[in-house]
Design a protein around this motif. Structure first.
Motif, PDB file in Angstrom:
ATOM      1  N   ASP A  72     -25.387 -30.391 -33.154  1.00 61.16           N
ATOM      2  CA  ASP A  72     -24.261 -29.454 -33.199  1.00 61.16           C
ATOM      3  C   ASP A  72     -22.982 -30.221 -33.533  1.00 61.16           C
ATOM      4  OD1 ASP A  72     -22.684 -27.246 -32.987  1.00 61.16           O
ATOM      5  OD2 ASP A  72     -22.671 -27.199 -30.797  1.00 61.16           O
ATOM      6  N   LYS A  93     -19.259 -30.894 -34.057  1.00 67.08           N
ATOM      7  CA  LYS A  93     -17.986 -30.358 -33.583  1.00 67.08           C
ATOM      8  C   LYS A  93     -16.867 -31.326 -33.937  1.00 67.08           C
ATOM      9  CE  LYS A  93     -19.881 -27.756 -29.660  1.00 67.08           C
ATOM     10  NZ  LYS A  93     -19.845 -27.556 -28.197  1.00 67.08           N
ATOM     11  N   ASP A 145     -12.778 -32.109 -32.926  1.00 63.48           N
ATOM     12  CA  ASP A 145     -11.703 -31.820 -31.981  1.00 63.48           C
ATOM     13  C   ASP A 145     -10.382 -32.366 -32.523  1.00 63.48           C
ATOM     14  OD1 ASP A 145     -10.851 -30.876 -29.251  1.00 63.48           O
ATOM     15  OD2 ASP A 145     -10.246 -32.980 -29.111  1.00 63.48           O
TER      16      ASP A 145
END
Length: 546
Positions: free
Chosen positions: A95, A97, A99
């Motif tokens: 997954d 991601k 930030d």
């Protein structure tokens, strides 16, 4: 410069602590000059920047934070999105991601360390640093409205000033992003400076502009997954064919269309408005609307910060855009006032250009080298687009304007091995290479690269172009295999490589040609020989007299 025998407090006062101002101050101080450097510090209490910060645009709101963001964006898009190659190489990432806050924190800390390094280096060189807003009172005098180190606006309310007098004053105030004169621009848009203050990643962004800053910012946002629209008023971004080669721009547009952002050409904003849901709508002069943006960034150009610093009052000539008019030695029309960098008419708003110019200026003023100046010929530059552009020398159009039919071109577009296993073959990132050469000896006057790592490749090739390399010299160089860089010296190893100008007969490398006359001695050896002969002649003369 000049015959002024007046004694001043300083030999040189520099206004502006960016790359140019810092470079000139440090170089001059190394030659023993007494130097003061005036920098306005950082932000007003209002949050409006009055100066990028110690170290200037490059360190705080330009090259350094941009490259950090570009690097992170390039890494992210290699494992996620249209340019993703991880899966094809058997790498399961999971997954994915991103930030924004984590990257911003690291980036800002890096920038802070770089900015503080400027302060330390000024101290090491014995430069006197004065924080505040500078204004020329006469050709040798600078008055500084002092910033005592707290928030500038509060500090300046006291009205405390300091007057600095110097034999020379050097103006290095740089520039700032421009706003269009259309409704809502200042109320609803940020500039490229404001980009660094974004606390959250935009969900949907519009970038207005066609220059390299617009292309870079739009590319970074798009690579991070922001739904990004690049709005430019011409047919393409980077449309100046004397500055950016037409083949490279054409291929860049193809890459943008393949990987993002969404390009909206031939479109000029007429206004910016807030919708009921709080998003921003862009209206254009042709009646169209672009809606739903939570961020609109203006990157339509930069203006020199030369207003209100006393230049006009001192008689310094400015052009109609406010740039300080300088000659090839950075001299203004006032003998004691010089200027360099982004605020001048030199035409090169690049950090390395400002720094190189600054060092040569220091050598000229205080190092006994009155001829020292920067040659503005064959300056390499990079656009951190996706993929990046590296270039040095003339575009094809510029070369044809100068040399006419003597111009020849070699060009190649190919997919590099780094994207060989892209899951979507149509989305492979391509590399485009272009050589522009002149005359029977095919001297290289322009080299242009669009593709991954173009920014790193161009530096070494720029040395060769600067030294007057020919296509024959490139053909005589052994390639590094397998790399994309080797294609620059062989262009695919096809029929063009190793052949004469007409591409009909094999051509020996220069060192294998019996007519090739290798220089017997170098310039350094010749200089040493001349010095030795002079010393021997001097000694012989003394011996004869004795």
């Amino acid at each position: 410069m000049g015959g002024d025998t007046t004694t001043y407090e300083f030999d040189l006062v520099v206004i502006g602590g960016g790359s140019g101002g810092s470079g000139a101050a440090r170089r001059s101080a190394l030659w023993g000059a007494k130097v003061a450097l005036v920098d306005c510090g950082f932000d007003f209490e209002t949050g409006i920047r009055r100066g990028a910060g110690v170290g200037g645009t490059c360190v705080n709101v330009g090259c350094i934070p941009k490259k950090l963001m570009f690097t992170a964006a390039s890494l992210y898009e290699s494992i996620h999105g249209h340019a993703e190659v991880a899966t094809g190489n058997g790498i399961t990432v999971g997954d994915v991601k991103f930030d924004w806050a984590t990257l911003k924190k690291g980036r800002d800390a890096y920038v802070d360390r770089a900015s503080n390094a400027y302060k330390r280096n000024w101290g090491k060189e014995g430069i006197e640093v004065v924080l505040g807003m500078a204004k020329l009172k006469d050709p040798h005098t600078v008055e500084v409205l002092l910033n005592d180190g707290e928030q500038m606006q509060r500090a300046m309310r006291s009205g405390a000033t300091r007057t600095l007098a110097a034999k020379y004053v050097l103006v290095c105030v740089g520039g700032a992003p421009s706003y269009p004169d259309v409704p809502g621009a200042r109320e609803y848009c940020i500039t490229s400076d404001g980009f660094w203050d974004l606390e959250k990643q935009p969900t949907k962004a519009a970038v207005i502009g066609a220059g390299y800053i617009a292309v870079e910012m739009a590319g970074i946002l798009s690579a991070f997954g922001t739904e990004t629209t690049l709005v430019c008023r011409g047919k393409t971004p980077l449309r100046n064919k004397m500055e950016f080669d037409g083949t490279i721009v054409e291929k860049l547009v193809e890459e943008i269309n393949n990987h993002g952002p969404t390009l909206v050409p031939n479109s000029t904003p007429a206004g910016f408005f807030e919708a009921e849901d709080g998003t921003i709508t862009v209206s254009t002069t042709d009646g169209a609307t672009l809606a739903g943006f939570d961020c609109v960034m203006l990157a339509i150009g930069r203006a020199p910060l030369t207003q209100d610093i006393g230049l006009k009052e001192c008689g310094v000539a400015l052009d109609k855009k406010g740039y300080v008019i300088v000659d090839e030695f950075e001299r203004t029309n006032i003998p004691s006032i010089l200027a360099l960098g982004d605020c001048t008419s030199s035409g090169w708003e690049l950090t390395p250009v400002a720094l190189s110019t600054a060092r040569r200026l220091g050598d000229r003023l205080f190092g006994g080298a009155p001829w020292s100046r920067l040659s503005y010929d064959k300056i390499p530059t990079v656009v951190f687009s996706h993929p990046p552009i590296g270039q040095v020398g003339l575009t094809e159009d510029a070369a044809r304007a100068e040399f006419g039919d003597a111009v020849g071109v070699d060009a190649l577009t190919a997919g590099g091995m780094g994207f060989a296993f892209n899951p979507d073959p149509a989305k492979k990132v391509k590399t485009t290479l272009k050589l522009v050469h002149v005359g029977d000896d095919r001297r290289i006057v322009g080299l242009h690269i669009l593709g991954p790592f173009a920014d790193e490749m161009i530096q070494g090739f720029a040395v060769a172009v600067q030294m007057g390399a020919t296509v024959r010299d490139f053909h005589a160089t052994v390639g590094l295999h397998p790399t994309m860089a080797e294609e620059i010296i062989s262009f695919g190893g096809g029929r063009a490589w190793g052949l004469d100008k007409d591409r009909k007969k094999p051509e020996r490398p220069p060192y294998a040609d019996p007519t090739y006359a290798k220089p017997v001695i170098s310039l350094a050896q010749a200089s040493l020989g001349a010095a030795l002969l002079a010393a021997l002649a001097f000694a012989a003369g003394r011996f004869i007299k004795a």
